[in-house]
Design an enzyme around this catalytic site. Structure first.
Site, short mmCIF file in Angstrom:
data_model
loop_
_atom_site.label_atom_id
_atom_site.label_comp_id
_atom_site.label_asym_id
_atom_site.label_seq_id
_atom_site.Cartn_x
_atom_site.Cartn_y
_atom_site.Cartn_z
N GLU A 43 0.91 -1.03 0.22
CA GLU A 43 -0.17 -0.05 -0.32
C GLU A 43 1.06 1.36 -0.22
O GLU A 43 1.76 1.16 0.80
CB GLU A 43 -0.83 -0.05 1.23
CG GLU A 43 -1.71 1.09 1.18
CD GLU A 43 -3.01 1.04 2.61
OE1 GLU A 43 -2.68 0.26 3.34
OE2 GLU A 43 -3.65 2.11 2.50
N ARG A 269 4.19 -12.92 9.83
CA ARG A 269 4.97 -11.62 9.62
C ARG A 269 6.27 -11.67 10.31
O ARG A 269 6.33 -12.09 11.43
CB ARG A 269 4.16 -10.33 9.82
CG ARG A 269 3.96 -10.26 11.20
CD ARG A 269 2.73 -9.04 11.45
NE ARG A 269 3.11 -7.74 10.83
CZ ARG A 269 2.54 -7.03 10.13
NH1 ARG A 269 1.60 -7.55 9.40
NH2 ARG A 269 3.03 -5.89 9.73
N LYS A 279 4.37 0.45 9.73
CA LYS A 279 4.47 1.72 9.22
C LYS A 279 3.98 2.82 10.16
O LYS A 279 4.46 4.09 9.93
CB LYS A 279 3.67 1.88 7.77
CG LYS A 279 4.39 1.02 6.73
CD LYS A 279 3.66 1.17 5.22
CE LYS A 279 2.83 0.21 5.23
NZ LYS A 279 2.13 -0.05 3.91
P1 ATP Z 1 2.56 -2.16 8.24
O1 ATP Z 1 1.84 -3.32 9.20
O2 ATP Z 1 4.02 -2.13 8.28
O3 ATP Z 1 1.57 -0.93 7.97
P2 ATP Z 1 1.20 -3.20 5.92
O4 ATP Z 1 0.77 -4.60 6.03
O5 ATP Z 1 0.26 -2.34 6.02
O6 ATP Z 1 2.35 -2.86 6.82
P3 ATP Z 1 1.35 -3.22 3.04
O7 ATP Z 1 2.07 -2.15 2.25
O8 ATP Z 1 -0.05 -3.51 2.95
O9 ATP Z 1 1.98 -2.94 4.62
O10 ATP Z 1 2.29 -4.63 3.08
C1 ATP Z 1 2.55 -5.08 1.71
C2 ATP Z 1 2.78 -6.59 1.81
O11 ATP Z 1 3.72 -6.90 2.78
C3 ATP Z 1 1.56 -7.28 2.42
O12 ATP Z 1 1.52 -8.47 1.84
C4 ATP Z 1 1.82 -7.73 4.03
O13 ATP Z 1 1.28 -8.73 4.38
C5 ATP Z 1 3.69 -7.71 3.71
N1 ATP Z 1 4.13 -7.40 5.10
C6 ATP Z 1 3.98 -6.32 5.71
N2 ATP Z 1 4.82 -6.31 6.84
C7 ATP Z 1 5.42 -7.49 7.03
C8 ATP Z 1 6.12 -8.20 7.66
N3 ATP Z 1 6.39 -7.50 9.08
N4 ATP Z 1 6.31 -9.35 7.58
C9 ATP Z 1 6.32 -9.88 6.30
N5 ATP Z 1 5.43 -9.39 5.47
C10 ATP Z 1 5.07 -8.24 5.65
MG MG Z 2 -1.62 -3.04 4.59
#
Ligand code: ATP
Ligand code: MG
Length: 566
Positions: A43, A269, A279
């Site tokens: 995102e 994760r 984030k």
């Molecule tokens: P955050 O929790 O940091 O806001 P998010 O999941 O909202 O992260 P996205 O940009 O939606 O961030 O993530 C893109 C991809 O990366 C998604 O498939 C998400 O599941 C994966 N992802 C995000 N954080 C992790 C993590 N700590 N370990 C593994 N995969 C991750």
């Molecule tokens: Mg997300």
């Protein structure tokens, strides 16, 4: 795909076995899947962090391993929080990390028209309705984990009325939040995600890519699986928090005329000790000025890690070797340091730098004399060759390398003790000069001219070898040393994130002395300061003042002994 510029060594290992690989193998064997297609769906509302590197490694890695492909797809369904800046930065970071995605990035927003059509399909089949409840009321009607929800009073509108209202939502007739489109599933479901989830909301906000074309936007749940289907994704790999969304993912795919049947699989994760990988929390650190920006070398963002000097290859190794599990756990930060040392040990040139200088005068060395000595650039890589370093009567050594009353096992300099100066000579400490406060300001030594190059002239042994720089030739540098950003091992679990910070996470050394060869290295160069650690040239470097970041210390044997004696 994996960047073709990588050597085969870079991609030769597949990493540890895991359940996702087994699933893919089975799907290929059973014929459910022809070509493996995965996607990485960030995102664009912040910068990538090391957690994303795990997801990237898995998605790109599985596609590469099985000869398929992995899409980069921006999950850009929330125009309020998303910006172009992030779209560019994410692609740059992915490239730096060493991954490519067949030329073109994809966007959920490219599918808005198709998603809209599918939403109308759901209305026509009686599987979706327009609701007039506002967000607070929706929450109230939703029930709780222990209580079922209640049907909205608008749930039984006719197909025609729903279609009319939905079209008018699109036509900007209603203000923000006034109406939503909801799937008609089951308000009594044990899974809250199945209690008539919202598919579309009214949001009068320009979108970074579609501009003013839309004032209704699909939710994550409606956009994600359908985008997977449009792209022919076979394995939609996401993190565990989406496990409860899987029934909805499957319900939507089942109720829509999608061109294929993607499947969602969840993995744990990445959590890393002494840092946060969210984030929102990282944004807080930036906004509150706790760090200098998203690329602060203490940040776990890809930009921060890159500025710190962690090689992309080390991050790829790390992301691959931590494995993929079904249950949450935290990876020790030390493992990232290990991967970093493994890569830099092979690639980083060795140099000499003194962080806390103590002057040494070699009394029996000619007053105006000087000479060039040969030093090895990288013992792990013969092709890196040698360089000439200047030696003369006055040099600097590390203050820590001298002790007046040394304990047992301290093999460095002390009164009357002989040590080797690396690549130079054996020297013996003959006198100590102190200031009025009793602080040591200078050491006097003699050298053995027969030990040139640091070779023993007669088989006599010295226990310690010190690094040094020539006082006349040394260049002043600023060196930034780092500890963990947080003092707490799991700062994400603390109520007050900022209270968990480590007050000593950054120490700036203003007057380090470095050998001249270091003063001209371009920004981003990683070197080993002998006996100290790996360091990287920071972008704050100017022609007058080289600036280095500590990447990771070498394992310090003396510190280990000291700690074990505690
Ligand atoms: P955050 O929790 O940091 O806001 P998010 O999941 O909202 O992260 P996205 O940009 O939606 O961030 O993530 C893109 C991809 O990366 C998604 O498939 C998400 O599941 C994966 N992802 C995000 N954080 C992790 C993590 N700590 N370990 C593994 N995969 C991750
Ligand atoms: Mg997300």
């Amino acid at each position: 795909m994996i960047n073709p510029n990588l050597s085969s060594d870079d991609i030769k290992r597949d990493g540890p076995d895991h359940f996702i690989r087994e699933i893919i193998k089975d799907d290929l064997a059973s014929g459910r899947v022809g070509e493996v297609v995965t996607r990485f769906p960030p995102e664009p509302n912040g910068y990538l962090h090391i957690g994303h590197a795990k997801s990237i490694s898995l998605n790109f890695g599985m596609a590469a391993e099985f000869g398929g492909h992995c899409n980069l797809r921006f999950d850009d369904t929330n125009p309020v929080k998303e910006e172009h800046e992030y779209i560019d930065a994410i692609q740059e970071d992915l490239n730096w990390l060493g991954f490519e995605w067949g030329g073109k990035a994809l966007y959920a927003s490219d599918y808005f028209e198709q998603l809209y059509t599918w939403a109308e399909n759901l209305i026509e089949s009686g599987d979706a309705y327009v609701d007039d409840l506002d967000s607070d009321q929706i929450r109230e009607y939703r029930g709780t984990l222990t209580e079922p929800g209640r049907n909205s009073p608008y749930r039984d509108r006719s197909v025609d009325e729903n279609l009319d209202l939905f079209r008018r939502m699109r036509a900007a007739e209603f203000p923000n939040g006034a109406r939503t489109l909801r799937a008609k599933i089951d308000m009594g479901s044990g899974n809250i995600n199945m209690r008539d989830p919202v598919l579309y909301r009214v949001l009068h906000a320009p979108h970074p890519r579609t501009g003013d074309a839309w004032c209704i936007y699909p939710t994550y749940d409606f956009a994600h699986g359908q985008s997977d289907a449009i792209e022919g994704v076979t394995h939609s790999l996401c993190t565990l928090e989406f496990a409860d969304h899987r029934p909805l993912y499957e319900w939507l795919i089942e109720h829509l005329p999608t061109p294929c049947l993607p499947k969602q699989y969840e993995f744990a994760r990445l959590n890393l000790t002494y840092t946060v990988l969210s984030k929102r929390k990282l944004m807080q650190l930036v906004q509150e000025g706790v760090v200098s920006g998203w690329d602060d070398p203490r940040m776990p963002t890809l930009r921060g890690l890159r500025r710190r000097g962690i090689p992309a290859a080390a991050l790829r190794d790390f992301a691959r070797d931590i494995g993929v599990a079904r249950a949450d756990s935290a990876v020790d930060y030390g493992f990232l340091e290990f991967c970093t040392r493994e890569v830099l040990n092979q690639s980083a040139l060795r140099r000499m730098a003194v962080l806390n200088p103590l002057k040494v005068v070699i009394d029996n060395y000619p007053e105006d004399g000087s000479e060039l000595l040969e030093a090895i650039n990288n013992p792990e890589d013969e092709s890196a060759g040698t360089r000439q370093i200047e030696f003369s009567r006055e040099i600097y050594i590390e203050r820590d390398d001298y002790m007046e009353n040394p304990p047992k096992k301290f093999f460095r300099l002390s009164p009357g003790r002989e040590v080797r100066l690396r690549y130079a000579y054996f020297v013996t400490c003959t006198d100590v000069v102190k200031d009025a406060n009793g602080e040591v300001v200078e050491l006097r030594c003699t050298y053995d001219p027969a030990s040139r190059g640091g070779q023993s002239p007669d088989g006599r042994k010295v226990r310690g070898t010190l690094h040094w720089v020539d006082a006349k030739r040394a260049v002043n540098a600023q060196v930034r040393r780092f500890e963990h950003l947080f003092a707490s091992e799991n700062p994400g679990s603390e109520d007050d994130l900022l209270a968990a910070l480590n007050p000593n996470s950054k120490t700036v050394i203003e007057e380090a002395k470095i050998e001249p060869a270091l003063a001209t290295d371009p920004v981003g160069t990683q070197v080993q300061f002998e006996r100290l650690g790996y360091f990287c040239v920071d972008p704050d470097t100017t022609t007058d003042l080289p600036v280095f970041n500590e990447i990771v210390p070498l394992r310090d044997t003396w510190k280990k002994i000291k700690n074990s004696q505690r």
